[in-house]
Write a protein that holds these residues in place. Structure first.
Motif, short mmCIF file in Angstrom:
data_model
loop_
_atom_site.label_atom_id
_atom_site.label_comp_id
_atom_site.label_asym_id
_atom_site.label_seq_id
_atom_site.Cartn_x
_atom_site.Cartn_y
_atom_site.Cartn_z
N LEU A 287 77.84 -0.59 89.27
CA LEU A 287 79.02 -1.29 88.91
C LEU A 287 80.17 -0.98 90.07
CD1 LEU A 287 79.33 -0.12 85.19
CD2 LEU A 287 78.27 -1.98 86.05
N SER A 288 81.05 -1.78 90.01
CA SER A 288 82.36 -1.78 90.96
C SER A 288 82.80 -0.44 91.19
CB SER A 288 83.54 -2.48 90.30
OG SER A 288 84.57 -2.49 91.30
N LYS B 2 80.03 -12.07 83.65
CA LYS B 2 80.98 -13.14 83.20
C LYS B 2 81.15 -14.65 83.86
CE LYS B 2 82.59 -10.96 87.14
NZ LYS B 2 83.05 -9.74 87.45
N ILE C 196 86.56 -7.90 83.28
CA ILE C 196 85.99 -6.82 82.49
C ILE C 196 86.74 -5.53 83.03
CG2 ILE C 196 83.67 -5.78 82.22
CD1 ILE C 196 83.41 -8.43 81.33
N PHE D 35 74.95 -5.21 81.88
CA PHE D 35 76.06 -5.82 82.70
C PHE D 35 76.40 -7.02 82.03
CE2 PHE D 35 77.52 -8.24 86.12
CZ PHE D 35 78.63 -7.52 86.94
N LEU D 36 77.78 -7.19 81.96
CA LEU D 36 78.42 -8.54 81.40
C LEU D 36 78.60 -9.63 82.54
CD1 LEU D 36 80.90 -6.88 79.02
CD2 LEU D 36 78.99 -8.23 78.21
N THR E 231 85.98 -1.47 83.24
CA THR E 231 85.05 -0.51 82.82
C THR E 231 85.94 1.02 83.06
OG1 THR E 231 83.19 -1.69 83.58
CG2 THR E 231 82.90 0.68 83.55
N ARG F 280 85.02 -2.36 78.72
CA ARG F 280 83.79 -1.65 78.35
C ARG F 280 83.97 -0.35 78.00
NH1 ARG F 280 78.61 -3.04 81.74
NH2 ARG F 280 78.48 -0.75 81.69
O1 LIG Z 1 82.11 -2.25 85.90
C1 LIG Z 1 81.80 -3.44 86.37
O2 LIG Z 1 81.87 -3.44 87.78
C2 LIG Z 1 81.49 -4.52 85.54
C3 LIG Z 1 80.81 -4.61 84.44
C4 LIG Z 1 80.36 -5.70 83.77
O3 LIG Z 1 79.94 -5.50 82.60
N1 LIG Z 1 80.77 -6.79 84.26
C5 LIG Z 1 81.06 -6.99 85.66
O4 LIG Z 1 81.28 -8.04 86.03
N2 LIG Z 1 81.53 -5.90 86.45
#
Ligand SMILES: O=C(O)c1cc(=O)[nH]c(=O)[nH]1
Ligand SMILES: O=P(O)(O)OC[C@H]1O[C@H](OP(=O)(O)OP(=O)(O)O)[C@H](O)[C@@H]1O
Ligand SMILES: [Mg+2]
Length: 194
Positions: free
Chosen positions: A23-24, A35, A118, A32-33, A120, A148
């Motif tokens: 993740l970022s 988007k 999103i 993972f979403l 996190t 999340r």
């Molecule tokens: O935490 C992230 O980087 C992250 C999680 C996720 O589910 N979707 C996303 O685009 N970024």
């Protein structure tokens, strides 16, 4: 919209992905979403962002402008701003931090809602909020399509999430063996090299 309604939009778009994602924030997750697969359909994006705009108005009332962090925040920021009937601008990464470019600027004291896709750990939101404050904006709230962290994250201002989920995420040195066995994908833009 309920959490399930929001997740149904992601499921229907094939955007609720399973695997091994970095993740970022550098955390690793089995979910993972994606988007962008949701936002690519204007009618889906409109349903989600209209509901988010309604929630923003119900929570903080009027704002002057929506500001989003590139890349992921740009489309939901624009669509949410359309329903709030305010301008939509964004910050983008330059030399590590988020900066206003392209002639975008804020007037001193303007009431800003920071719109993310999103959340996190809230790191990108906090970085974006700092850039807005540095530019003279008054951040009255943050908003996102999916949180999340299940409401645990603190971005320093009220966080208005359209949906709130608890999705597991692990430091790189504490991966469950079944996750470590899956090849890694790094879908975001934070570590992209120009
Ligand atoms: O935490 C992230 O980087 C992250 C999680 C996720 O589910 N979707 C996303 O685009 N970024
Ligand atoms: O709450 P956090 O731990 O910061 O994680 C969420 C951030 O991660 C994603 O961005 P990313 O940097 O992956 O790039 P993108 O916006 O181009 O997708 C997402 O768009 C959020 O900005
Ligand atoms: Mg992002």
């Amino acid at each position: 919209m309920t959490n399930d309604d929001v997740l149904d939009e992601f499921r229907a778009a094939g955007a609720l992905r399973e695997g091994h994602f970095v993740l970022s924030s550098g955390l690793h997750s089995p979910v993972f979403l994606q988007k962008n697969l949701v936002f690519m359909r204007p009618e889906r994006c409109e349903r989600l962002c209209k509901a988010l705009a309604d929630k923003i108005v119900a929570t903080v009332g009027h704002v002057d402008v929506a500001v989003s962090p590139a890349v992921g925040g740009i489309i939901p920021g624009y669509e949410t701003a359309r329903h709030l009937n305010v301008p939509s601008i964004y910050v983008e990464r330059e030399g590590g931090g988020f900066k206003f470019r392209r002639g975008f600027h804020l007037e001193p004291g303007q009431k800003v809602v920071m719109v993310e896709d999103i959340v996190t750990t809230g790191l990108s939101s906090r970085e974006c909020i700092q850039a807005i404050k540095d530019a003279g904006g008054d951040v009255v709230a943050a908003a996102c399509i999916v949180d999340r962290s299940g409401g645990k994250v603190d971005v320093g201002v009220p966080l208005i999430a359209l949906a709130s989920l608890e999705v597991p995420a692990y430091p790189a040195d504490a991966l469950p063996p079944e996750l470590a066995a899956i090849p890694i994908e790094d879908p975001g833009s934070r570590r992209l090299k120009g």
